[in-house]
Design an enzyme around this catalytic site. Structure first.
Site, mmCIF file in Angstrom:
data_model
loop_
_atom_site.group_PDB
_atom_site.id
_atom_site.type_symbol
_atom_site.label_atom_id
_atom_site.label_comp_id
_atom_site.label_asym_id
_atom_site.label_seq_id
_atom_site.Cartn_x
_atom_site.Cartn_y
_atom_site.Cartn_z
ATOM 1 N N HIS A 15 0.610 -0.972 0.065
ATOM 2 C CA HIS A 15 0.127 -0.125 0.010
ATOM 3 C C HIS A 15 0.908 1.403 0.112
ATOM 4 O O HIS A 15 1.966 1.287 0.381
ATOM 5 C CB HIS A 15 -0.931 -0.033 1.220
ATOM 6 C CG HIS A 15 -0.097 0.045 2.743
ATOM 7 N ND1 HIS A 15 0.102 1.269 2.996
ATOM 8 C CD2 HIS A 15 0.147 -0.920 3.390
ATOM 9 C CE1 HIS A 15 0.840 1.035 4.176
ATOM 10 N NE2 HIS A 15 0.829 -0.267 4.345
ATOM 11 N N GLU A 88 -2.046 -7.105 7.185
ATOM 12 C CA GLU A 88 -0.641 -7.181 7.845
ATOM 13 C C GLU A 88 -0.573 -8.072 9.024
ATOM 14 O O GLU A 88 -1.554 -8.299 9.689
ATOM 15 C CB GLU A 88 -0.355 -5.470 8.127
ATOM 16 C CG GLU A 88 0.976 -5.203 8.997
ATOM 17 C CD GLU A 88 1.963 -5.637 8.067
ATOM 18 O OE1 GLU A 88 2.354 -6.796 7.843
ATOM 19 O OE2 GLU A 88 3.040 -4.877 7.765
#
Length: 216
Positions: A15, A88
């Protein structure tokens, strides 16, 4: 000589930048942060270079910083699926706050342990690499179960990406730090169903970000 054509091409990006990244704060899967202005620009530059690619599917984590990073692709009405396996790593009680000197000492000791194969280690209330790898295998099974999806874009997170790349390349997870990552850095892998194998074509490519002076 006949050149083998891959059955699937997987583009994997981290990202774009968030304020947590800029400030050096731990995000993990418990912090659902937005892209900052730099991250939005990174996403735009990535789209400018790769927006012509005919992706059959976009996969992201459950966290909005990945959604925002591929927004331009989603605006094209591409098929999109969120997978928790792409989230994550959970950094437990370390998330969302500055790290103390003691935190840093504990963290680097844990990283050293991971490199030595102690992949069960984790911070309090967090996840170990083994736990992350297990949920990633479920996500990967979903992605590979769809051979009609020839070109796939995956947006995820830095530490989790390192763990996933080890699995894709059939390397020990203890080697995860061999895979560098940057905000909106790109990995491209070719996959063949007959051999169930991946071939790395491009690693942490940032050529689309050359006009920006941002290293993270």
């Amino acid at each position: 000589m006949k050149i083998s054509t891959p059955d699937k091409i997987i583009y994997i990006i981290r990202h774009g930048q968030t304020e947590y990244n800029r400030l050096g704060l731990v995000q993990g899967c418990g912090i659902d942060s937005d892209l900052n202005d730099v991250g939005i620009q990174q996403a735009e530059l990535f789209f400018q270079k790769h927006g012509h690619t005919k992706f059959d599917k976009v996969y992201t984590s459950m966290l909005k910083r990945t959604h925002q990073s591929v927004k331009n692709f989603l605006d094209l009405k591409l098929e999109w699926e969120k997978l928790v396996g792409l989230n994550e790593v959970s950094w437990g009680d370390k998330e969302g706050r500055p790290l103390t000197k003691e935190d840093n000492k504990t963290y680097f000791e844990m990283i050293k342990g991971w490199r030595n194969g102690e992949l069960h280690l984790k911070v309090p209330k967090g996840e170990s690499p083994l736990e992350v790898a297990e949920r990633q295998r479920e996500a990967l099974e979903v992605i590979l179960s769809r051979p009609h999806e020839k070109n796939v874009l995956v947006c995820m997170h830095g530490r989790a990406m390192r763990i996933l790349l080890c699995q894709l390349m059939r390397q020990p997870i203890s080697k995860m730090d061999n895979y560098e990552h940057s905000n909106l850095g790109l990995y491209i892998l070719h996959y063949r169903y007959d051999t169930h194998s991946f071939e790395l074509q491009l690693a942490n490519d940032r050529s689309h970000l050359e006009e920006m002076n941002v290293s993270k």
